[in-house]
Design an enzyme around this catalytic site. Sequence first.
Site, PDB file in Angstrom:
ATOM      1  N   CYS A  84       0.841  -1.193   0.000  1.00 48.67           N
ATOM      2  CA  CYS A  84       0.000   0.000   0.000  1.00 48.67           C
ATOM      3  C   CYS A  84       0.877   1.245   0.000  1.00 48.67           C
ATOM      4  CB  CYS A  84      -0.971   0.003   1.174  1.00 48.67           C
ATOM      5  SG  CYS A  84      -0.326   0.694   2.700  1.00 48.67           S
ATOM      6  N   GLU A  85       0.408   2.245  -0.734  1.00 46.98           N
ATOM      7  CA  GLU A  85       1.225   3.453  -0.871  1.00 46.98           C
ATOM      8  C   GLU A  85       1.168   4.340   0.369  1.00 46.98           C
ATOM      9  OE1 GLU A  85      -0.286   5.331  -4.362  1.00 46.98           O
ATOM     10  OE2 GLU A  85      -1.859   6.393  -3.287  1.00 46.98           O
ATOM     11  N   HIS A  86       0.215   4.082   1.277  1.00 45.22           N
ATOM     12  CA  HIS A  86       0.110   4.927   2.468  1.00 45.22           C
ATOM     13  C   HIS A  86       1.103   4.523   3.553  1.00 45.22           C
ATOM     14  CE1 HIS A  86      -4.236   5.620   1.025  1.00 45.22           C
ATOM     15  NE2 HIS A  86      -3.439   6.557   0.580  1.00 45.22           N
ATOM     16  N   HIS A  87       1.399   3.228   3.663  1.00 49.28           N
ATOM     17  CA  HIS A  87       2.296   2.749   4.722  1.00 49.28           C
ATOM     18  C   HIS A  87       3.474   1.931   4.181  1.00 49.28           C
ATOM     19  CE1 HIS A  87      -1.744   3.140   6.581  1.00 49.28           C
ATOM     20  NE2 HIS A  87      -1.080   3.586   7.623  1.00 49.28           N
ATOM     21  N   GLN A 126      -5.674  -0.697  -3.381  1.00 50.51           N
ATOM     22  CA  GLN A 126      -6.417  -1.828  -3.956  1.00 50.51           C
ATOM     23  C   GLN A 126      -7.333  -1.337  -5.087  1.00 50.51           C
ATOM     24  OE1 GLN A 126      -7.989  -4.695  -1.180  1.00 50.51           O
ATOM     25  NE2 GLN A 126      -9.648  -5.242  -2.571  1.00 50.51           N
ATOM     26  N   HIS A 154      -5.051  -6.154   4.281  1.00 55.94           N
ATOM     27  CA  HIS A 154      -4.069  -5.069   4.309  1.00 55.94           C
ATOM     28  C   HIS A 154      -3.355  -5.117   5.652  1.00 55.94           C
ATOM     29  CE1 HIS A 154      -5.875  -2.571   0.870  1.00 55.94           C
ATOM     30  NE2 HIS A 154      -6.547  -3.709   0.917  1.00 55.94           N
ATOM     31  N   CYS A 156      -1.610  -3.000   7.020  1.00 56.70           N
ATOM     32  CA  CYS A 156      -1.718  -1.740   7.767  1.00 56.70           C
ATOM     33  C   CYS A 156      -3.026  -1.693   8.559  1.00 56.70           C
ATOM     34  CB  CYS A 156      -1.582  -0.532   6.843  1.00 56.70           C
ATOM     35  SG  CYS A 156      -2.767  -0.465   5.504  1.00 56.70           S
TER      36      CYS A 156
HETATM   37 ZN   LIG Z   1      -1.867   1.260   4.268  1.00 53.78          ZN
END
Ligand SMILES: [Zn+2]
Length: 193
Positions: A84-87, A126, A154, A156
């Site tokens: 995931c690009e956030h974490h 996703q 996920h 995260c």
């Molecule tokens: Zn994430």
Amino acid sequence: MAVDKEKIKEHIRGILLAIGEDPDREGLRETPDRVARMYEEVFAGISYTNDEIAAMFNKTFEAPKDRNKNDIVLVKDIEAFSYCEHHMAIMYDMNISVAYIPRDRVIGLSKIVRIADMVTRRLQLQERIGADIADVMEKATGSPDIAVIIEAKHSCVTARGIKNRESSTFTTTFKGVFNEEKMQEKLLMMMKK
Ligand SMILES: [Zn+2]
């Protein structure tokens, strides 16, 4: 641009120091190099645009002549993972189904799996994995009728923060005739088999 492994090694060493580790202890000595090699593999898709991926995997064959014009081709249970690009945390237990309605040409079935594999080798959402697969499929097959259904966990969500271990996320991407309810019903029936 190819992945810059030397830069990754340098920065992973910096992260190890920043979290209070000793990057020179035995178990960590090779870690920056291992992570660099892993990133090269799992982020290989960042080096290519969707157009380039479509050009890589666009092996098609003439479609059967007597085909019904709404006949669906479905490849289901493609296993994948992504980050995931956030974490930069792993999305795992990912199950991807890709369907399309061929026009004049059908694409090699293994190419569908390869397309899914390549777009997941990016920092992703996703929702965007579905959109990217649909985009590449449209470019590679010339068909505007594409559906992508994805289930994934996920890390995260499951391993930090709220720690909801069993929750998984479903996403759908429908293009063309797959926006019609009767086509979605037909597709869901095929997926249950
Ligand atoms: Zn994430």
